[in-house]
Design a protein around this motif. Structure first.
Motif, PDB file in Angstrom:
ATOM      1  N   UNK A  31     101.376 -16.192  59.410  1.00  0.00           N
ATOM      2  CA  UNK A  31     101.559 -16.875  60.705  1.00  0.00           C
ATOM      3  C   UNK A  31     100.219 -16.557  61.573  1.00  0.00           C
ATOM      4  N   UNK A  32     100.220 -17.528  62.757  1.00  0.00           N
ATOM      5  CA  UNK A  32      99.111 -17.417  63.290  1.00  0.00           C
ATOM      6  C   UNK A  32      98.611 -16.158  64.095  1.00  0.00           C
ATOM      7  N   UNK A  36      95.561 -14.039  63.728  1.00  0.00           N
ATOM      8  CA  UNK A  36      94.643 -13.510  64.776  1.00  0.00           C
ATOM      9  C   UNK A  36      94.474 -11.935  64.894  1.00  0.00           C
ATOM     10  N   UNK A  37      95.413 -11.111  64.410  1.00  0.00           N
ATOM     11  CA  UNK A  37      95.440  -9.778  64.160  1.00  0.00           C
ATOM     12  C   UNK A  37      94.213  -9.300  63.261  1.00  0.00           C
ATOM     13  N   UNK A  39      91.901 -11.189  62.201  1.00  0.00           N
ATOM     14  CA  UNK A  39      90.593 -11.582  62.820  1.00  0.00           C
ATOM     15  C   UNK A  39      89.905 -10.378  63.819  1.00  0.00           C
ATOM     16  N   UNK A  40      90.821 -10.052  64.554  1.00  0.00           N
ATOM     17  CA  UNK A  40      90.480  -9.106  65.623  1.00  0.00           C
ATOM     18  C   UNK A  40      89.944  -7.901  65.057  1.00  0.00           C
ATOM     19  N   UNK A  41      90.828  -7.201  64.098  1.00  0.00           N
ATOM     20  CA  UNK A  41      90.591  -6.007  63.470  1.00  0.00           C
ATOM     21  C   UNK A  41      89.031  -6.050  62.515  1.00  0.00           C
ATOM     22  N   UNK A  42      88.949  -7.273  62.025  1.00  0.00           N
ATOM     23  CA  UNK A  42      87.620  -7.607  61.508  1.00  0.00           C
ATOM     24  C   UNK A  42      86.409  -7.539  62.235  1.00  0.00           C
ATOM     25  N   UNK A  43      86.504  -8.067  63.487  1.00  0.00           N
ATOM     26  CA  UNK A  43      85.442  -8.143  64.502  1.00  0.00           C
ATOM     27  C   UNK A  43      85.441  -6.593  64.983  1.00  0.00           C
ATOM     28  N   UNK A  44      86.585  -6.043  65.134  1.00  0.00           N
ATOM     29  CA  UNK A  44      86.517  -4.749  65.973  1.00  0.00           C
ATOM     30  C   UNK A  44      85.976  -3.666  64.976  1.00  0.00           C
ATOM     31  N   UNK A  45      86.012  -3.862  63.728  1.00  0.00           N
ATOM     32  CA  UNK A  45      85.188  -3.094  62.617  1.00  0.00           C
ATOM     33  C   UNK A  45      84.027  -3.475  62.437  1.00  0.00           C
ATOM     34  N   UNK A  46      83.582  -4.535  62.681  1.00  0.00           N
ATOM     35  CA  UNK A  46      81.979  -5.069  62.278  1.00  0.00           C
ATOM     36  C   UNK A  46      82.074  -5.668  60.982  1.00  0.00           C
ATOM     37  N   UNK A  47      83.426  -5.972  60.501  1.00  0.00           N
ATOM     38  CA  UNK A  47      83.531  -6.559  59.059  1.00  0.00           C
ATOM     39  C   UNK A  47      83.914  -7.903  58.928  1.00  0.00           C
ATOM     40  N   UNK A  48      83.468  -8.638  59.760  1.00  0.00           N
ATOM     41  CA  UNK A  48      83.647 -10.062  59.793  1.00  0.00           C
ATOM     42  C   UNK A  48      82.835 -10.821  58.898  1.00  0.00           C
ATOM     43  N   UNK A  54      90.817 -10.815  56.676  1.00  0.00           N
ATOM     44  CA  UNK A  54      90.909 -11.806  57.064  1.00  0.00           C
ATOM     45  C   UNK A  54      90.418 -13.161  56.364  1.00  0.00           C
ATOM     46  N   UNK A  55      89.241 -12.953  55.726  1.00  0.00           N
ATOM     47  CA  UNK A  55      88.463 -14.074  54.901  1.00  0.00           C
ATOM     48  C   UNK A  55      89.302 -14.089  53.784  1.00  0.00           C
ATOM     49  N   UNK A  56      89.493 -13.038  52.997  1.00  0.00           N
ATOM     50  CA  UNK A  56      89.960 -12.731  51.733  1.00  0.00           C
ATOM     51  C   UNK A  56      91.421 -13.457  51.673  1.00  0.00           C
ATOM     52  N   UNK A  57      92.283 -13.029  52.765  1.00  0.00           N
ATOM     53  CA  UNK A  57      93.507 -13.790  52.705  1.00  0.00           C
ATOM     54  C   UNK A  57      93.617 -15.273  52.761  1.00  0.00           C
TER      55      UNK A  57
END
Length: 69
Positions: A31-32, A36-37, A39-48, A54-57
């Protein structure tokens, strides 16, 4: 796809087969809020990047339901 069928939907001649993948993807995407969660964690941990959940899912859903040629 199976979830869609289990929900009482039926495949008929009126389904446009070339767009069926869209519905299947829509069912399988998280679900969206969850997206978003992630995505936020990927940005926050600098792993976007391509190593993030996020990407792999999302890539997994796309790979399992390819767009027809």
């Amino acid at each position: 796809m199976q979830e869609w069928l289990d929900a009482g939907n039926e495949i008929t001649d009126t389904i446009e087969w070339r767009t069926l993948y869209k519905g299947t993807r829509q069912i399988e995407y998280p679900d969206i809020g969850e997206q978003l969660d992630m995505l936020w964690h990927a940005i926050d941990t600098n792993t976007l990047d391509k190593t993030s959940d996020f990407y792999n899912t999302l890539k997994s859903v796309k790979d399992n339901n390819p767009k027809p040629e």
